[in-house]
Motif scaffolding. Structure first.
Motif, PDB file in Angstrom:
ATOM      1  N   GLY A 195       0.822  -1.200   0.000  1.00 27.85           N
ATOM      2  CA  GLY A 195       0.000   0.000   0.000  1.00 27.85           C
ATOM      3  C   GLY A 195       0.853   1.245   0.000  1.00 27.85           C
ATOM      4  N   THR A 196       0.231   2.351   0.419  1.00 24.63           N
ATOM      5  CA  THR A 196       0.922   3.631   0.496  1.00 24.63           C
ATOM      6  C   THR A 196       0.632   4.294   1.838  1.00 24.63           C
ATOM      7  N   ASP A 197       1.593   5.041   2.307  1.00 22.70           N
ATOM      8  CA  ASP A 197       1.427   5.916   3.461  1.00 22.70           C
ATOM      9  C   ASP A 197       1.609   7.336   2.954  1.00 22.70           C
ATOM     10  N   GLU A 198       0.698   8.219   3.324  1.00 26.13           N
ATOM     11  CA  GLU A 198       0.783   9.611   2.909  1.00 26.13           C
ATOM     12  C   GLU A 198       0.681  10.504   4.129  1.00 26.13           C
ATOM     13  N   LEU A 199       1.608  11.426   4.246  1.00 25.63           N
ATOM     14  CA  LEU A 199       1.568  12.399   5.333  1.00 25.63           C
ATOM     15  C   LEU A 199       0.574  13.484   4.963  1.00 25.63           C
ATOM     16  N   LEU A 200      -0.490  13.609   5.760  1.00 24.96           N
ATOM     17  CA  LEU A 200      -1.508  14.652   5.576  1.00 24.96           C
ATOM     18  C   LEU A 200      -1.300  15.663   6.695  1.00 24.96           C
ATOM     19  N   GLY A 201      -1.052  16.888   6.376  1.00 29.41           N
ATOM     20  CA  GLY A 201      -0.848  17.876   7.426  1.00 29.41           C
ATOM     21  C   GLY A 201       0.416  17.569   8.204  1.00 29.41           C
ATOM     22  N   LYS A 202       0.470  18.077   9.402  1.00 33.07           N
ATOM     23  CA  LYS A 202       1.672  17.935  10.210  1.00 33.07           C
ATOM     24  C   LYS A 202       1.746  16.611  10.950  1.00 33.07           C
ATOM     25  N   HIS A 203       0.619  16.026  11.303  1.00 29.68           N
ATOM     26  CA  HIS A 203       0.674  14.877  12.197  1.00 29.68           C
ATOM     27  C   HIS A 203      -0.186  13.692  11.791  1.00 29.68           C
ATOM     28  N   ALA A 232      -7.348  10.307  24.830  1.00 31.48           N
ATOM     29  CA  ALA A 232      -8.273  10.370  23.695  1.00 31.48           C
ATOM     30  C   ALA A 232      -7.924  11.510  22.742  1.00 31.48           C
ATOM     31  N   ALA A 233      -7.305  12.558  23.237  1.00 29.13           N
ATOM     32  CA  ALA A 233      -6.924  13.688  22.386  1.00 29.13           C
ATOM     33  C   ALA A 233      -5.862  13.296  21.362  1.00 29.13           C
ATOM     34  N   HIS A 234      -5.132  12.215  21.619  1.00 30.40           N
ATOM     35  CA  HIS A 234      -4.096  11.755  20.702  1.00 30.40           C
ATOM     36  C   HIS A 234      -4.632  10.887  19.568  1.00 30.40           C
ATOM     37  N   LEU A 235      -5.876  10.435  19.664  1.00 30.75           N
ATOM     38  CA  LEU A 235      -6.405   9.493  18.678  1.00 30.75           C
ATOM     39  C   LEU A 235      -6.489  10.102  17.286  1.00 30.75           C
ATOM     40  N   PRO A 236      -6.112   9.315  16.269  1.00 27.55           N
ATOM     41  CA  PRO A 236      -6.276   9.792  14.892  1.00 27.55           C
ATOM     42  C   PRO A 236      -7.744   9.706  14.499  1.00 27.55           C
ATOM     43  N   PRO A 237      -8.123  10.361  13.414  1.00 26.93           N
ATOM     44  CA  PRO A 237      -9.526  10.267  12.977  1.00 26.93           C
ATOM     45  C   PRO A 237      -9.844   8.853  12.497  1.00 26.93           C
ATOM     46  N   LEU A 238     -11.088   8.438  12.684  1.00 26.65           N
ATOM     47  CA  LEU A 238     -11.530   7.146  12.153  1.00 26.65           C
ATOM     48  C   LEU A 238     -11.694   7.211  10.643  1.00 26.65           C
ATOM     49  N   SER A 239     -12.179   8.356  10.167  1.00 27.44           N
ATOM     50  CA  SER A 239     -12.360   8.556   8.735  1.00 27.44           C
ATOM     51  C   SER A 239     -12.255  10.046   8.443  1.00 27.44           C
ATOM     52  N   MET A 240     -12.018  10.339   7.166  1.00 19.70           N
ATOM     53  CA  MET A 240     -11.953  11.726   6.722  1.00 19.70           C
ATOM     54  C   MET A 240     -12.570  11.799   5.337  1.00 19.70           C
ATOM     55  N   THR A 241     -13.158  12.944   5.032  1.00 18.31           N
ATOM     56  CA  THR A 241     -13.674  13.162   3.692  1.00 18.31           C
ATOM     57  C   THR A 241     -12.500  13.569   2.793  1.00 18.31           C
ATOM     58  N   PRO A 242     -12.650  13.412   1.488  1.00 23.18           N
ATOM     59  CA  PRO A 242     -11.595  13.898   0.582  1.00 23.18           C
ATOM     60  C   PRO A 242     -11.308  15.387   0.777  1.00 23.18           C
ATOM     61  N   GLU A 243     -12.338  16.158   1.102  1.00 19.27           N
ATOM     62  CA  GLU A 243     -12.147  17.595   1.329  1.00 19.27           C
ATOM     63  C   GLU A 243     -11.305  17.846   2.586  1.00 19.27           C
ATOM     64  N   GLU A 244     -11.541  17.080   3.647  1.00 19.96           N
ATOM     65  CA  GLU A 244     -10.749  17.231   4.867  1.00 19.96           C
ATOM     66  C   GLU A 244      -9.289  16.852   4.620  1.00 19.96           C
ATOM     67  N   GLU A 245      -9.076  15.773   3.874  1.00 19.33           N
ATOM     68  CA  GLU A 245      -7.712  15.368   3.545  1.00 19.33           C
ATOM     69  C   GLU A 245      -7.002  16.455   2.743  1.00 19.33           C
ATOM     70  N   GLU A 246      -7.698  16.993   1.749  1.00 17.59           N
ATOM     71  CA  GLU A 246      -7.092  18.030   0.910  1.00 17.59           C
ATOM     72  C   GLU A 246      -6.783  19.286   1.722  1.00 17.59           C
ATOM     73  N   ALA A 247      -7.640  19.639   2.659  1.00 19.40           N
ATOM     74  CA  ALA A 247      -7.392  20.800   3.523  1.00 19.40           C
ATOM     75  C   ALA A 247      -6.104  20.598   4.330  1.00 19.40           C
ATOM     76  N   LEU A 248      -5.875  19.381   4.823  1.00 18.71           N
ATOM     77  CA  LEU A 248      -4.638  19.101   5.557  1.00 18.71           C
ATOM     78  C   LEU A 248      -3.424  19.181   4.634  1.00 18.71           C
ATOM     79  N   ARG A 249      -3.546  18.656   3.417  1.00 20.11           N
ATOM     80  CA  ARG A 249      -2.441  18.756   2.455  1.00 20.11           C
ATOM     81  C   ARG A 249      -2.104  20.221   2.181  1.00 20.11           C
ATOM     82  N   GLN A 250      -3.131  21.034   1.946  1.00 15.21           N
ATOM     83  CA  GLN A 250      -2.916  22.455   1.656  1.00 15.21           C
ATOM     84  C   GLN A 250      -2.303  23.172   2.856  1.00 15.21           C
ATOM     85  N   GLN A 251      -2.790  22.853   4.046  1.00 17.14           N
ATOM     86  CA  GLN A 251      -2.257  23.460   5.269  1.00 17.14           C
ATOM     87  C   GLN A 251      -0.770  23.132   5.405  1.00 17.14           C
ATOM     88  N   SER A 252      -0.417  21.897   5.127  1.00 19.39           N
ATOM     89  CA  SER A 252       0.970  21.469   5.231  1.00 19.39           C
ATOM     90  C   SER A 252       1.837  22.178   4.197  1.00 19.39           C
TER      91      SER A 252
END
Length: 170
Positions: free
Chosen positions: A51-59, A116-136
């Motif tokens: 598969g692939t791993d992609e860094l979205l945003g900072k974390h 619980a504050a450390h937990l990653p999201p269970l799911s994200m929309t394509p728009e949320e993912e793209e927002a993190l990419r742009q932020q990064s």
């Protein structure tokens, strides 16, 4: 406080620029970065998964398996990446941050507790993912390295002129 199953790993840089990752539970992975942004890693492992791993945003790390299944991880500092709902904690024993985190955890430093504050999201929309990419992209072009003290600095080693990072996408 969450008590995940901890799995350490060690990375070895290979002559071709790829990385051989050895997990303490016996699994092995071969990883290669790709793309002009250098934020995408293709991998395959000893169990015939890929598969692939992609860094979205900072974390946030997005892992997409070959069958299309997506899971998210979150870098929580000191070479540690928490996956899913906190069931697995990957610890980079190659990086200084990972070794320091293990030492501090052994000493009982409360700041390394997982909540619980450390937990990653269970799911994200394509728009949320793209927002993190742009932020990064905007933060890295503004001089911000994208890392926090103690995290192993996500952008360290992720430039075209450098071979690999010790802390690549836990």
């Amino acid at each position: 406080m969450i008590r995940p199953h901890e799995i350490g790993y060690f990375d070895e840089l290979l002559a071709d620029g790829s990385v051989h990752r050895r997990y303490e539970d016996g699994r092995q992975e071969w990883r290669r970065r790709e793309g002009s942004s250098r934020r995408l890693v293709h991998w395959h492992d000893s169990a015939n998964a890929s598969g692939t791993d992609e860094l979205l945003g900072k974390h946030i790390v997005k892992r997409t398996l070959a069958d299309g299944t997506v899971t998210y991880g979150k870098d929580i500092g000191y070479g540690r990446t928490l996956w899913g709902r906190g069931e697995t904690l990957m610890v980079n024993r190659t990086s200084f941050g990972g070794r320091a985190g293990a030492l501090l955890t052994g000493l009982g430093v409360a700041t390394l507790a997982i909540t619980a504050a450390h937990l990653p999201p269970l799911s994200m929309t394509p728009e949320e993912e793209e927002a993190l990419r742009q932020q990064s992209q905007s933060s890295s072009s503004g001089g911000d390295s994208g890392g926090d003290p103690g995290t192993g600095d996500w952008d360290a080693g992720w430039h075209d002129d450098e071979a690999w990072s010790d802390d690549d996408f836990g």
